[in-house]
Scaffold this motif. Structure first.
Motif: not given
Length: 266
Positions: A154, A156, A158, A188-189, A191-193, A213, A217, A243
């Motif tokens: 979560s 930003h 990775t 994933s939330e 702006h995350s990956h 997602a 994300s 997402s």
């Protein structure tokens, strides 16, 4: 090369090499000094101690070697080292277990606030990474716990799974009326990956949603991931608000009641 040296606690020492600290269930955060002869008792304390006593000069890494045994949840919030390596037993990850024992902890490993961590050779009861952080998981076991997600990424951040094996179990806990709360294998939330390169499932893992997602994300499940159809989920993938869940055709083929994926999934 990794240097193993005792650093005085009354001043910050300028390092000229990477730092190695030892942790053991039989160690002590009060009388230990991080050496192999006098290890600390927790990885959390080892990281805090290194931040307070060492100047890494933005060039050197911190290695924390965990001896075989059972540890309480590890929480890493910020770091002075360039990167932190948590090293257990890569040839036998089950020998080093990180469980959720603290009353207020949900995740076995929590990484936050601009932290960059590489973990290998550890059996971890769920993972959370947040706050502009990055986690690499290699040669580890993942064990479901009371946390609502086996893996949560979560804000930003990775997570890269280079290689891992998921142990059997149910994700999340039951609510007050007996029904299981909403649970996800990979979430994933913001702006995350999450990158799943190589992942194997030892036996059945139960959850509500396999991959979720949302809020810009993404989750990428590599074609080589061995699900073995061992994930039991009501729905395989959800993608919300621009997402992406990639390679959804390689998600488990079997689920209890498969639902159509909402708009936004690829």
């Amino acid at each position: 090369m990794v240097a193993s040296a005792t650093v005085p606690t009354d001043s910050r020492k300028f390092l000229t090499d990477n730092l190695l600290l030892y942790v053991s269930p039989n160690g002590s955060d009060e009388t230990g000094d991080g050496t192999e002869a006098k290890p600390f008792a927790s990885a959390d304390y080892a990281v805090v101690w290194a931040n307070n006593n060492c100047d890494f000069g933005e060039r050197f890494d911190l290695y924390v070697k965990l001896a075989p045994g059972t540890y309480d949840a590890i929480q890493i919030y910020g770091q002075a080292a360039r990167q932190i390596y948590l090293v257990g037993e890569p040839d036998d990850p089950g020998a080093v277990q990180v469980k959720v024992l603290k009353e207020k902890a949900l995740y076995g490993l929590s990484v936050a606030f601009y932290s960059f961590v590489h973990v290998s050779g550890i059996d971890i009861a769920s993972i959370m990474v947040t706050g502009f952080s990055h986690l690499i998981v290699d040669q580890c076991y993942l064990s479901p716990s009371v946390a609502p997600a086996l893996v949560l990424c979560s804000n930003h951040s990775t997570i890269d799974f280079d290689s891992a094996k998921v142990k059997a179990g149910r994700i999340g806990k039951r609510g007050r009326i007996g029904k299981r709360e909403n649970s996800t294998c990979y979430r994933s939330e913001i702006h995350s990956h999450i990158e799943v390169k190589e992942l194997e499932y030892e036996a059945t893992v139960e959850c509500n949603t396999f991959c979720e997602a949302k809020f810009l994300s993404s989750i990428y499940v590599c074609r080589n991931s061995k699900t073995k159809n061992n994930v039991k989920a009501k729905q395989l993938a959800r993608a919300i608000t621009q997402s992406i869940v990639c390679d959804s055709d390689f998600l488990p083929d079997k689920s209890s009641t498969p639902d159509p994926a909402p708009t936004g999934e690829r």
